[in-house]
Design a protein around this motif. Structure first.
Motif, PDB file in Angstrom:
ATOM      1  N   ARG A 100      25.265  56.399  37.865  1.00  0.00           N
ATOM      2  CA  ARG A 100      25.463  57.804  38.240  1.00  0.00           C
ATOM      3  C   ARG A 100      26.179  58.568  37.128  1.00  0.00           C
ATOM      4  N   ALA A 101      27.122  57.915  36.474  1.00  0.00           N
ATOM      5  CA  ALA A 101      27.824  58.553  35.355  1.00  0.00           C
ATOM      6  C   ALA A 101      26.866  58.792  34.183  1.00  0.00           C
ATOM      7  N   LEU A 102      25.960  57.843  33.934  1.00  0.00           N
ATOM      8  CA  LEU A 102      24.997  58.022  32.852  1.00  0.00           C
ATOM      9  C   LEU A 102      24.091  59.217  33.135  1.00  0.00           C
ATOM     10  N   MET A 157      15.691  59.129  35.482  1.00  0.00           N
ATOM     11  CA  MET A 157      15.130  57.845  35.056  1.00  0.00           C
ATOM     12  C   MET A 157      16.165  56.990  34.323  1.00  0.00           C
ATOM     13  N   ALA A 158      17.092  57.610  33.628  1.00  0.00           N
ATOM     14  CA  ALA A 158      18.187  56.848  33.011  1.00  0.00           C
ATOM     15  C   ALA A 158      19.015  56.167  34.092  1.00  0.00           C
ATOM     16  N   HIS A 159      19.339  56.906  35.136  1.00  0.00           N
ATOM     17  CA  HIS A 159      20.071  56.380  36.293  1.00  0.00           C
ATOM     18  C   HIS A 159      19.308  55.197  36.895  1.00  0.00           C
ATOM     19  N   PHE A 160      18.015  55.397  37.162  1.00  0.00           N
ATOM     20  CA  PHE A 160      17.233  54.382  37.852  1.00  0.00           C
ATOM     21  C   PHE A 160      17.120  53.097  37.029  1.00  0.00           C
ATOM     22  N   ILE A 200      18.520  47.424  36.000  1.00  0.00           N
ATOM     23  CA  ILE A 200      18.890  46.365  35.047  1.00  0.00           C
ATOM     24  C   ILE A 200      20.154  45.661  35.535  1.00  0.00           C
ATOM     25  N   HIS A 201      21.068  46.436  36.116  1.00  0.00           N
ATOM     26  CA  HIS A 201      22.316  45.889  36.675  1.00  0.00           C
ATOM     27  C   HIS A 201      22.993  44.949  35.667  1.00  0.00           C
ATOM     28  N   PRO A 202      23.367  45.485  34.504  1.00  0.00           N
ATOM     29  CA  PRO A 202      23.800  44.599  33.410  1.00  0.00           C
ATOM     30  C   PRO A 202      25.189  43.984  33.546  1.00  0.00           C
ATOM     31  N   GLY A 218      30.456  47.589  38.932  1.00  0.00           N
ATOM     32  CA  GLY A 218      30.470  48.952  38.416  1.00  0.00           C
ATOM     33  C   GLY A 218      29.103  49.494  38.048  1.00  0.00           C
ATOM     34  N   ASN A 219      28.021  48.787  38.378  1.00  0.00           N
ATOM     35  CA  ASN A 219      26.683  49.217  37.964  1.00  0.00           C
ATOM     36  C   ASN A 219      26.257  50.535  38.607  1.00  0.00           C
TER      37      ASN A 219
END
Length: 375
Positions: free
Chosen positions: A201-203, A181-184, A189-191, A195-196
């Motif tokens: 994926r890294a998060l 859910m953090a990934h999703f 949000i695509h902030p 690199g979003n």
């Protein structure tokens, strides 16, 4: 408001239980030190970097990624792609550090800092800073808009909400579900201007690392996501669950289920590699002894077995040798038919010789198919 964490069904709980069993087994097997552990970890890290970047169209071989990780010039990868690889590798290295940090909290500054590591070489894309306007994701073939992110003025509040959730939200949920859910939420949000996807994926890897699920290189699903068929499915489920515009509503279970399947499949693959590593190493050790070669040269043969090629500098660093010692060992291996040299000076590398090619062919015929846990 963020996309909500779904309730799991019986099938999902069963898959989670199997993932946990595989994780405990891997952790037990990794507790015993082996000579091939360092190389296996490096290869998994390189494959994770390869997978996440290939999704964005930045393709490089595992061998070149390992060279970039070591601060060397790659043999084939272009300079622009090398910069993308190096940036992402820096972010993942920091995530490995953060996964073990005794004091840690998520914050917005950390997310911006990781984004700067990933795309800092693109100064024209405002790395590490919230995008100034709207953002539209287009289909690479048709050019049609497939997703529109939230308005720029909503992004600071959404990032604050996401960070608050990362620190305190849904703490009773399984770690794999929270990471998914953090990934999703971050990718929706695509902030940032760029690199979003890689950041999201890294998060996911960082959330799992903080939960001490496994060393990041063993818990990441980025390699699995980077496979062509899986990448298509990845984009399909993001579109299905998230829709064409930001709107945190609807059922997110298909996304979580997709991630659980990816974890299960990747865990099977890593488990196979771990078992294969020991078998390969012992087989090569027997061959080296029979040929009267130095036992340390097994390290060079193992590298060539799992990758397409080996550079003298890699073997030299792995075994702590002088340049002359490494060159002599590789020359002896080539003379015995294990390696085949190509190129000159800095471009010189060693590929499998006829004897190594036969062993690789034998193992290629013994591949065990992976099992879809939802079938």
């Amino acid at each position: 408001m963020l996309y909500g964490t779904p309730a799991l069904e019986a099938a999902d709980k069963a898959v989670l239980a199997e993932i946990e069993d595989m994780r405990r087994d891997l952790k037990y097997r990794l507790a015993e030190t082996h000579r091939w552990d360092g190389q296996l970890r490096r290869q998994l890290r390189a494959r994770a970097i390869q997978g996440s970047n290939s999704i964005e169209g930045y393709r490089a071989s595992v061998e070149d990624i390992e060279s970039i990780m070591a601060g060397e010039e790659p043999l084939e990868t272009s300079v622009p792609v090398s910069r993308e690889i190096a940036g992402y590798q820096q972010a993942l290295t920091y995530i490995q550090v953060l996964s073990r940090a005794p004091v840690f909290r998520f914050d917005v500054g950390l997310l911006h800092g990781l984004n700067f590591m990933v795309i800092g070489h693109h100064r024209d894309k405002s790395p590490g800073a919230i995008r100034p306007g709207g953002i539209y994701i287009r289909d690479s073939d048709s050019g049609a808009v497939v997703y529109e992110g939230p308005d720029a003025d909503l992004v600071p509040g959404l990032l604050d909400e996401l960070v608050g959730w990362l620190n305190e939200g849904d703490r009773d949920c399984p770690s794999y579900v929270r990471a998914a859910m953090a990934h999703f939420n971050l990718v929706k949000i695509h902030p940032w201007r760029d690199g979003n996807g890689r950041m999201s994926r890294a998060l996911q890897t960082l959330v799992l690392g903080r939960e001490q699920i496994m060393l990041p290189e063993f818990s990441s699903i980025e390699e699995w996501l980077g496979q062509q068929r899986t990448t298509i499915e990845y984009y399909d489920v993001l579109g299905l669950v998230g829709g064409r515009q930001w709107g945190p509503h609807g059922d997110t279970l298909p996304w979580v289920r997709f991630c659980l399947k990816a974890h299960h499949m990747q865990a099977q693959r890593v488990s196979q590699r771990l078992a294969e590593a020991g078998e390969i190493w012992m087989l090569l050790e027997e061959q080296v002894d029979a040929d009267g070669l130095n036992n340390r040269s097994v390290s060079a043969l193992y590298e060539v077995f799992v990758n397409r090629r080996l550079r003298r500098s890699r073997y030299q660093a792995d075994e702590g040798l002088s340049q002359g010692q490494a060159a002599r060992d590789l020359r002896d291996l080539a003379a015995k038919g294990w390696l085949q040299p190509y190129g000159e000076t800095k471009g010189r590398f060693y590929a499998p010789g006829p004897r190594m090619a036969r062993i690789k062919a034998d193992f290629a015929e013994r591949v065990t198919p992976l099992r879809d846990p939802y079938r």
